[in-house]
Enzyme design. Sequence first.
Site, PDB file in Angstrom:
ATOM      1  N   HIS A  72     -27.363  52.143   6.221  1.00 50.90           N
ATOM      2  CA  HIS A  72     -26.886  53.518   6.089  1.00 50.90           C
ATOM      3  C   HIS A  72     -26.247  53.732   4.720  1.00 50.90           C
ATOM      4  O   HIS A  72     -25.355  52.996   4.325  1.00 50.90           O
ATOM      5  CB  HIS A  72     -25.855  53.849   7.182  1.00 50.90           C
ATOM      6  CG  HIS A  72     -26.458  54.076   8.532  1.00 50.90           C
ATOM      7  ND1 HIS A  72     -25.773  54.648   9.567  1.00 50.90           N
ATOM      8  CD2 HIS A  72     -27.706  53.799   9.004  1.00 50.90           C
ATOM      9  CE1 HIS A  72     -26.553  54.737  10.632  1.00 50.90           C
ATOM     10  NE2 HIS A  72     -27.735  54.212  10.308  1.00 50.90           N
ATOM     11  N   TYR A 200     -18.550  61.308  12.508  1.00 46.37           N
ATOM     12  CA  TYR A 200     -17.137  61.262  12.903  1.00 46.37           C
ATOM     13  C   TYR A 200     -16.679  62.706  13.061  1.00 46.37           C
ATOM     14  O   TYR A 200     -16.681  63.470  12.093  1.00 46.37           O
ATOM     15  CB  TYR A 200     -16.293  60.588  11.820  1.00 46.37           C
ATOM     16  CG  TYR A 200     -16.527  59.113  11.648  1.00 46.37           C
ATOM     17  CD1 TYR A 200     -17.571  58.629  10.868  1.00 46.37           C
ATOM     18  CD2 TYR A 200     -15.697  58.183  12.270  1.00 46.37           C
ATOM     19  CE1 TYR A 200     -17.786  57.264  10.708  1.00 46.37           C
ATOM     20  CE2 TYR A 200     -15.891  56.813  12.105  1.00 46.37           C
ATOM     21  CZ  TYR A 200     -16.946  56.371  11.333  1.00 46.37           C
ATOM     22  OH  TYR A 200     -17.139  55.014  11.185  1.00 46.37           O
ATOM     23  N   PRO A 291     -10.261  50.926  15.766  1.00 47.47           N
ATOM     24  CA  PRO A 291     -11.701  50.805  15.465  1.00 47.47           C
ATOM     25  C   PRO A 291     -12.258  51.910  14.557  1.00 47.47           C
ATOM     26  O   PRO A 291     -13.380  51.813  14.093  1.00 47.47           O
ATOM     27  CB  PRO A 291     -12.354  50.877  16.852  1.00 47.47           C
ATOM     28  CG  PRO A 291     -11.367  51.609  17.696  1.00 47.47           C
ATOM     29  CD  PRO A 291     -10.023  51.236  17.174  1.00 47.47           C
ATOM     30  N   LYS A 295     -13.486  48.121  10.916  1.00 45.08           N
ATOM     31  CA  LYS A 295     -13.070  47.038  10.022  1.00 45.08           C
ATOM     32  C   LYS A 295     -12.785  45.709  10.692  1.00 45.08           C
ATOM     33  O   LYS A 295     -12.678  44.680  10.012  1.00 45.08           O
ATOM     34  CB  LYS A 295     -11.801  47.487   9.264  1.00 45.08           C
ATOM     35  CG  LYS A 295     -12.072  48.592   8.263  1.00 45.08           C
ATOM     36  CD  LYS A 295     -13.092  48.140   7.237  1.00 45.08           C
ATOM     37  CE  LYS A 295     -13.520  49.267   6.321  1.00 45.08           C
ATOM     38  NZ  LYS A 295     -14.711  48.887   5.554  1.00 45.08           N
ATOM     39  N   TYR A 385     -14.617  52.318   2.975  1.00 52.65           N
ATOM     40  CA  TYR A 385     -15.535  52.183   4.107  1.00 52.65           C
ATOM     41  C   TYR A 385     -16.597  51.119   3.827  1.00 52.65           C
ATOM     42  O   TYR A 385     -16.893  50.292   4.698  1.00 52.65           O
ATOM     43  CB  TYR A 385     -16.221  53.530   4.388  1.00 52.65           C
ATOM     44  CG  TYR A 385     -16.869  53.603   5.760  1.00 52.65           C
ATOM     45  CD1 TYR A 385     -18.150  53.078   5.978  1.00 52.65           C
ATOM     46  CD2 TYR A 385     -16.215  54.180   6.847  1.00 52.65           C
ATOM     47  CE1 TYR A 385     -18.740  53.132   7.224  1.00 52.65           C
ATOM     48  CE2 TYR A 385     -16.809  54.233   8.099  1.00 52.65           C
ATOM     49  CZ  TYR A 385     -18.074  53.707   8.284  1.00 52.65           C
ATOM     50  OH  TYR A 385     -18.665  53.756   9.525  1.00 52.65           O
TER      51      TYR A 385
HETATM   52  C1  PHB Z   1     -19.763  51.304  16.610  1.00 53.06           C
HETATM   53  O1  PHB Z   1     -20.976  51.526  16.392  1.00 53.06           O
HETATM   54  O2  PHB Z   1     -19.383  50.651  17.616  1.00 53.06           O
HETATM   55  C2  PHB Z   1     -18.729  51.855  15.662  1.00 53.06           C
HETATM   56  C3  PHB Z   1     -19.152  52.440  14.480  1.00 53.06           C
HETATM   57  C4  PHB Z   1     -18.209  52.947  13.586  1.00 53.06           C
HETATM   58  C5  PHB Z   1     -16.861  52.869  13.904  1.00 53.06           C
HETATM   59  C6  PHB Z   1     -16.438  52.269  15.109  1.00 53.06           C
HETATM   60  C7  PHB Z   1     -17.379  51.767  15.986  1.00 53.06           C
HETATM   61  O3  PHB Z   1     -15.937  53.383  13.034  1.00 53.06           O
END
Ligand code: PHB
Length: 391
Positions: A72, A200, A291, A295, A385
């Site tokens: 990505h 997000y 989460p 990270k 990120y």
């Molecule tokens: C996930 O795919 O489990 C995931 C992806 C991004 C995040 C947290 C969890 O910030």
Amino acid sequence: MRTQVAIIGAGPAGLMLGALLAQRGVASVIVEARSRDYIEHRIRAGVLEQGSVDAVHEVGAGARMREHGLVHDGTILRFAGASHRIDFRALTGKSVTVYSQHELVRDLVAHRVASGAPLLFEVSDVTIHGIDGATPTLRFRHAGADVTLACDAIAGCDGFHGVARAAIPAARRAVFERDYPYGWLGILADVAPSSRELIYAHHDRGFALLSMRSPRVSRLYLQCAADEDLAAWSDARIWDELAIRLAADGFALATGPITQRSITPMRSFVAEPMRFGRLALAGDAAHIVPPTGAKGLNLAIADVRLLAEALTALCQAGDERLLDAYSATCLRRVWKVERFSAWMTDLLHTSDAPGTASFRQRLQRAELDYVTSSPAAMTTLAENYVGLPLV
Ligand code: PHB
Ligand code: APR
């Protein structure tokens, strides 16, 4: 038994450390409390920084990740019904790879088993001894026998609920933590993701995240109360709430059978120091991040990339300088990642009741507006990120 490094825990930290040490000619024994089947099916997060991807390929365990990982170049922040793409590739020249943690664990376990290096499952009664001297030992039960494992050093890779952290004398240990008043309700669903990249979403009703595991499996989360009752959430209620929070012009959320669901608590936690004598901590044994910034796995791998160098110098040359510097070097990066994870969590989660307004909420909206309109602010988000430098 004797080895050079005794590793407690076969999660990403312990398995990656064992692989990195083996590559440097350092012998280790990994002891794991659970079964192989259990750890290979434990659903966790799924975003790998480039540095983590590089480490997996460096140890020769990256074939399936290369085939199934999803690269990505950006992500989407969504709020007030509008979408804003953060272009990692344009802003930092880097990307991330979406690949399930449990798949990575499968790959690292297979790599370890194929190497013939010891990986003991279903051990119990692990105790740590002699870490204030040069000949520490690990004691445990395995296959009905009591085992004493002599070694040069012990790596505590046993996660937040492990035993290693407590082996550091309480008088020499400091803990820093923050709990959040909410958690994540997470699902796996057999349906193609409704977006090519992660979304997000900030919403008055609460945060939502659209993620994925493959072109046919979606991973989604919604903010819930810290003590949420999972039984109160039918499939229909979960999909309806996700659709509301992820809504935007031209976007439709595809639904499908939910195959796994769980509630994840949110916590920031750091234990200092990460080393005491011949014991070193790595990964969740030393720190926890919420989460939101994806990270946890990446911090674990970053720790052991440094720890592998320190333990190799100790075991092969009796040189403790890198081990002496390990805790301070790790913690500098750990605290920057704790900062980013807490910032991203505060940026996106809702703590006001729907329909009410507060100073904090107005600041949050201003922060979202700033992060999605200022190239400098977007670059800051992007560089954290995709992963900060190791040192
Ligand atoms: C996930 O795919 O489990 C995931 C992806 C991004 C995040 C947290 C969890 O910030
Ligand atoms: N003896 C042996 N093994 C133990 C013990 C013990 N006393 N206590 C815990 N373990 C094992 C656990 O069963 C687990 O497999 O240690 C392992 C720790 O793995 P993780 O908890 O995955 O921690 P880590 O390797 O640091 O990886 C961090 O995993 O939990 C996620 O969100 C976290 O993504 C992050 C990553």
